[in-house]
Design a protein around this motif. Structure first.
Motif, PDB file in Angstrom:
ATOM      1  N   ARG A 296       0.844  -1.217   0.000  1.00 36.68           N
ATOM      2  CA  ARG A 296       0.000   0.000   0.000  1.00 36.68           C
ATOM      3  C   ARG A 296       0.874   1.260   0.000  1.00 36.68           C
ATOM      4  O   ARG A 296       0.618   2.206  -0.731  1.00 36.68           O
ATOM      5  CB  ARG A 296      -0.933  -0.001   1.210  1.00 36.68           C
ATOM      6  CG  ARG A 296      -2.181  -0.872   1.023  1.00 36.68           C
ATOM      7  CD  ARG A 296      -3.237  -0.537   2.067  1.00 36.68           C
ATOM      8  NE  ARG A 296      -2.780  -0.839   3.417  1.00 36.68           N
ATOM      9  CZ  ARG A 296      -2.917  -2.029   4.011  1.00 36.68           C
ATOM     10  NH1 ARG A 296      -3.504  -3.016   3.374  1.00 36.68           N
ATOM     11  NH2 ARG A 296      -2.487  -2.224   5.235  1.00 36.68           N
ATOM     12  N   ALA A 297       1.931   1.241   0.831  1.00 35.50           N
ATOM     13  CA  ALA A 297       2.823   2.410   0.918  1.00 35.50           C
ATOM     14  C   ALA A 297       3.506   2.667  -0.425  1.00 35.50           C
ATOM     15  O   ALA A 297       3.673   3.809  -0.845  1.00 35.50           O
ATOM     16  CB  ALA A 297       3.867   2.180   2.012  1.00 35.50           C
ATOM     17  N   LEU A 298       3.887   1.587  -1.086  1.00 34.54           N
ATOM     18  CA  LEU A 298       4.540   1.713  -2.391  1.00 34.54           C
ATOM     19  C   LEU A 298       3.617   2.350  -3.418  1.00 34.54           C
ATOM     20  O   LEU A 298       4.012   3.258  -4.152  1.00 34.54           O
ATOM     21  CB  LEU A 298       4.925   0.320  -2.901  1.00 34.54           C
ATOM     22  CG  LEU A 298       6.335  -0.155  -2.580  1.00 34.54           C
ATOM     23  CD1 LEU A 298       6.446  -1.648  -2.838  1.00 34.54           C
ATOM     24  CD2 LEU A 298       7.353   0.589  -3.427  1.00 34.54           C
ATOM     25  N   LEU A 299       2.391   1.853  -3.463  1.00 33.41           N
ATOM     26  CA  LEU A 299       1.443   2.374  -4.445  1.00 33.41           C
ATOM     27  C   LEU A 299       1.145   3.846  -4.150  1.00 33.41           C
ATOM     28  O   LEU A 299       1.033   4.658  -5.073  1.00 33.41           O
ATOM     29  CB  LEU A 299       0.159   1.541  -4.454  1.00 33.41           C
ATOM     30  CG  LEU A 299       0.343   0.074  -4.889  1.00 33.41           C
ATOM     31  CD1 LEU A 299      -0.987  -0.674  -4.875  1.00 33.41           C
ATOM     32  CD2 LEU A 299       0.961  -0.029  -6.276  1.00 33.41           C
ATOM     33  N   ALA A 300       1.087   4.201  -2.855  1.00 32.06           N
ATOM     34  CA  ALA A 300       0.843   5.599  -2.479  1.00 32.06           C
ATOM     35  C   ALA A 300       2.030   6.471  -2.889  1.00 32.06           C
ATOM     36  O   ALA A 300       1.858   7.574  -3.419  1.00 32.06           O
ATOM     37  CB  ALA A 300       0.602   5.701  -0.978  1.00 32.06           C
ATOM     38  N   SER A 301       3.271   5.970  -2.684  1.00 35.95           N
ATOM     39  CA  SER A 301       4.469   6.734  -3.070  1.00 35.95           C
ATOM     40  C   SER A 301       4.484   6.972  -4.563  1.00 35.95           C
ATOM     41  O   SER A 301       4.814   8.072  -5.022  1.00 35.95           O
ATOM     42  CB  SER A 301       5.752   5.979  -2.712  1.00 35.95           C
ATOM     43  OG  SER A 301       5.751   5.601  -1.395  1.00 35.95           O
ATOM     44  N   ALA A 302       4.148   5.932  -5.331  1.00 36.40           N
ATOM     45  CA  ALA A 302       4.158   6.067  -6.795  1.00 36.40           C
ATOM     46  C   ALA A 302       3.119   7.092  -7.236  1.00 36.40           C
ATOM     47  O   ALA A 302       3.371   7.899  -8.132  1.00 36.40           O
ATOM     48  CB  ALA A 302       3.889   4.717  -7.447  1.00 36.40           C
ATOM     49  N   GLU A 303       1.962   7.072  -6.575  1.00 39.91           N
ATOM     50  CA  GLU A 303       0.904   8.035  -6.914  1.00 39.91           C
ATOM     51  C   GLU A 303       1.358   9.460  -6.610  1.00 39.91           C
ATOM     52  O   GLU A 303       1.159  10.375  -7.409  1.00 39.91           O
ATOM     53  CB  GLU A 303      -0.340   7.715  -6.097  1.00 39.91           C
ATOM     54  CG  GLU A 303      -1.583   7.534  -6.952  1.00 39.91           C
ATOM     55  CD  GLU A 303      -2.708   6.977  -6.131  1.00 39.91           C
ATOM     56  OE1 GLU A 303      -3.248   7.728  -5.314  1.00 39.91           O
ATOM     57  OE2 GLU A 303      -3.027   5.775  -6.289  1.00 39.91           O
ATOM     58  N   ALA A 304       2.007   9.614  -5.432  1.00 35.39           N
ATOM     59  CA  ALA A 304       2.488  10.945  -5.046  1.00 35.39           C
ATOM     60  C   ALA A 304       3.527  11.448  -6.044  1.00 35.39           C
ATOM     61  O   ALA A 304       3.544  12.625  -6.399  1.00 35.39           O
ATOM     62  CB  ALA A 304       3.092  10.877  -3.643  1.00 35.39           C
ATOM     63  N   LEU A 305       4.385  10.539  -6.496  1.00 35.48           N
ATOM     64  CA  LEU A 305       5.403  10.926  -7.481  1.00 35.48           C
ATOM     65  C   LEU A 305       4.752  11.357  -8.784  1.00 35.48           C
ATOM     66  O   LEU A 305       5.146  12.350  -9.400  1.00 35.48           O
ATOM     67  CB  LEU A 305       6.355   9.751  -7.747  1.00 35.48           C
ATOM     68  CG  LEU A 305       7.407   9.486  -6.686  1.00 35.48           C
ATOM     69  CD1 LEU A 305       8.162   8.212  -7.005  1.00 35.48           C
ATOM     70  CD2 LEU A 305       8.389  10.655  -6.609  1.00 35.48           C
ATOM     71  N   ASP A 306       3.740  10.587  -9.201  1.00 38.10           N
ATOM     72  CA  ASP A 306       3.019  10.921 -10.436  1.00 38.10           C
ATOM     73  C   ASP A 306       2.383  12.306 -10.314  1.00 38.10           C
ATOM     74  O   ASP A 306       2.442  13.115 -11.225  1.00 38.10           O
ATOM     75  CB  ASP A 306       1.907   9.892 -10.709  1.00 38.10           C
ATOM     76  CG  ASP A 306       2.486   8.647 -11.345  1.00 38.10           C
ATOM     77  OD1 ASP A 306       3.659   8.695 -11.732  1.00 38.10           O
ATOM     78  OD2 ASP A 306       1.762   7.635 -11.439  1.00 38.10           O
ATOM     79  N   ASP A 307       1.766  12.553  -9.124  1.00 42.41           N
ATOM     80  CA  ASP A 307       1.081  13.832  -8.922  1.00 42.41           C
ATOM     81  C   ASP A 307       2.064  14.994  -8.977  1.00 42.41           C
ATOM     82  O   ASP A 307       1.771  16.049  -9.545  1.00 42.41           O
ATOM     83  CB  ASP A 307       0.352  13.839  -7.568  1.00 42.41           C
ATOM     84  CG  ASP A 307      -0.852  12.896  -7.610  1.00 42.41           C
ATOM     85  OD1 ASP A 307      -1.223  12.467  -8.727  1.00 42.41           O
ATOM     86  OD2 ASP A 307      -1.396  12.573  -6.534  1.00 42.41           O
ATOM     87  N   SER A 308       3.264  14.799  -8.373  1.00 35.13           N
ATOM     88  CA  SER A 308       4.220  15.897  -8.371  1.00 35.13           C
ATOM     89  C   SER A 308       4.827  16.093  -9.761  1.00 35.13           C
ATOM     90  O   SER A 308       5.209  17.198 -10.134  1.00 35.13           O
ATOM     91  CB  SER A 308       5.320  15.659  -7.332  1.00 35.13           C
ATOM     92  OG  SER A 308       6.020  14.485  -7.648  1.00 35.13           O
ATOM     93  N   ALA A 309       4.910  14.990 -10.533  1.00 34.01           N
ATOM     94  CA  ALA A 309       5.456  15.109 -11.888  1.00 34.01           C
ATOM     95  C   ALA A 309       4.447  15.741 -12.846  1.00 34.01           C
ATOM     96  O   ALA A 309       4.817  16.422 -13.790  1.00 34.01           O
ATOM     97  CB  ALA A 309       5.872  13.727 -12.406  1.00 34.01           C
ATOM     98  N   ASN A 310       3.151  15.455 -12.618  1.00 33.46           N
ATOM     99  CA  ASN A 310       2.094  15.985 -13.491  1.00 33.46           C
ATOM    100  C   ASN A 310       1.056  16.765 -12.688  1.00 33.46           C
ATOM    101  O   ASN A 310      -0.069  16.294 -12.522  1.00 33.46           O
ATOM    102  CB  ASN A 310       1.384  14.830 -14.239  1.00 33.46           C
ATOM    103  CG  ASN A 310       2.365  13.920 -14.930  1.00 33.46           C
ATOM    104  OD1 ASN A 310       3.115  14.355 -15.775  1.00 33.46           O
ATOM    105  ND2 ASN A 310       2.342  12.646 -14.548  1.00 33.46           N
ATOM    106  N   PRO A 311       1.418  17.934 -12.140  1.00 31.40           N
ATOM    107  CA  PRO A 311       0.428  18.671 -11.331  1.00 31.40           C
ATOM    108  C   PRO A 311      -0.744  19.129 -12.199  1.00 31.40           C
ATOM    109  O   PRO A 311      -0.529  19.571 -13.322  1.00 31.40           O
ATOM    110  CB  PRO A 311       1.228  19.867 -10.802  1.00 31.40           C
ATOM    111  CG  PRO A 311       2.424  19.980 -11.681  1.00 31.40           C
ATOM    112  CD  PRO A 311       2.673  18.665 -12.291  1.00 31.40           C
ATOM    113  N   SER A 312      -1.947  18.972 -11.653  1.00 29.12           N
ATOM    114  CA  SER A 312      -3.115  19.324 -12.471  1.00 29.12           C
ATOM    115  C   SER A 312      -3.428  20.809 -12.345  1.00 29.12           C
ATOM    116  O   SER A 312      -3.058  21.448 -11.390  1.00 29.12           O
ATOM    117  CB  SER A 312      -4.319  18.506 -12.046  1.00 29.12           C
ATOM    118  OG  SER A 312      -4.513  18.630 -10.666  1.00 29.12           O
TER     119      SER A 312
END
Lengths: 195, 88
Positions: free
Chosen positions: B72-88
């Motif tokens: 779960r922590a891994l998937l959350a980290s990956a999501e956070a990275l995606d969000d910071s790379a592609n801010p909406s």
């Protein structure tokens, strides 16, 4: 989904690609970390760092057939880094003479059969515990080669590329690791009346 | 020749290449040397059998599962990275 398809999804940033990557490699990487680093906390760090680091850099990987080797290269390096932060141990090679069995050792003694029946769950569990303990006793540089070759089933050449050591060194370390595990298992049977 | 009087140097020499023999990484002539030796040396043959069993046991070890909370922590980290790379 094969590795080529997985790699394509990762490169294309498709939704669910990371989850598929964790599903494919998570257990194997965590298991490798547990056996190499010993402590569960370290294994968790290794699994987290490795999966994220590997995933990010996989986009540069050109050949899908190298995916698994590449992931294990990252995890092996992560485990070595953990080791360097802990107690320092040199990669001393053990002379083969030191691993030769004694003239009086009885090789007809049984190491438990790896394929026991369903009614032998206790024996299976005890056997696995003995194997786990034997693997844990190996020097880390031997344990790593044994795991890559006999648990992850990489070839000698692949293991040499993953660890960046010559194939001759992989063969030498694998042989010593197996001799040590056999010695421990044969010895572990000596004390429990099954010999 | 019995296993009591054969040349122990051959046992030692083959001992060095045992894993390569087990893995089928030796040339045919080297494999034949093992097979010939085993006919005269039951001790070495038993030793190889123990080695094979040890390897099968290692191969058969179950893999520990990635704990759910780490996943779960891994998937959350990956999501956070995606969000910071592609801010909406």
């Amino acid at each position: 989904m094969d590795n080529a398809e997985l790699l394509r999804k990762i490169r294309d940033d498709e939704p669910g690609a990371f989850e598929a990557f964790v599903d494919r490699f998570g257990d194997r990487i965590y298991g490798f970390g547990v056996r190499m680093c010993g402590e569960r906390e370290d294994a968790r760090d290794v699994a987290q760092d490795t999966l994220l680091q590997a995933y990010r850099s996989l986009k540069k990987l050109k050949h899908p057939e190298a995916l698994r080797s590449w992931v294990f290269r990252v995890v092996s390096n992560a485990c070595l880094m953990k080791r360097r932060k802990g107690n320092y141990q040199t990669n001393r090679e053990i002379p083969l003479e030191d691993l030769m069995p004694g003239e009086s050792e009885d090789f007809s003694a049984a190491i438990p059969d790896p394929a026991p029946g369903a009614d032998e769950e206790l024996v299976l569990s005890e056997t696995r515990e003995a194997v786990r303990a034997a693997i844990d006793l190996l020097p880390p540089h031997y344990r790593m080669v044994l795991m890559l070759r006999d648990m992850e089933h990489f070839s000698t050449r692949e293991a040499s590329e993953i660890l960046d050591i010559p194939e001759s060194t992989v063969k030498m370390r694998l042989h010593r690791a197996r001799l040590m595990v056999r010695g421990e298992l044969a010895g572990s049977e000596a004390g429990n009346g099954q010999r | 020749m019995t296993h009591h009087d054969h040349d122990r140097r051959e046992c030692r020499s083959l001992f060095e290449q045992l894993s390569e023999y087990m893995d089928g990484e030796l040339r045919e002539s080297a494999c034949s040397r093992f097979d010939e030796h085993f006919r005269d040396c039951p001790r070495c043959e038993q030793f190889v059998e123990q080695m094979r069993k040890a390897v099968r046991l290692v191969e058969g070890m179950p893999c520990p599962k990635l704990p759910d909370e780490v996943r779960r922590a891994l998937l959350a980290s990956a999501e956070a990275l995606d969000d910071s790379a592609n801010p909406s």
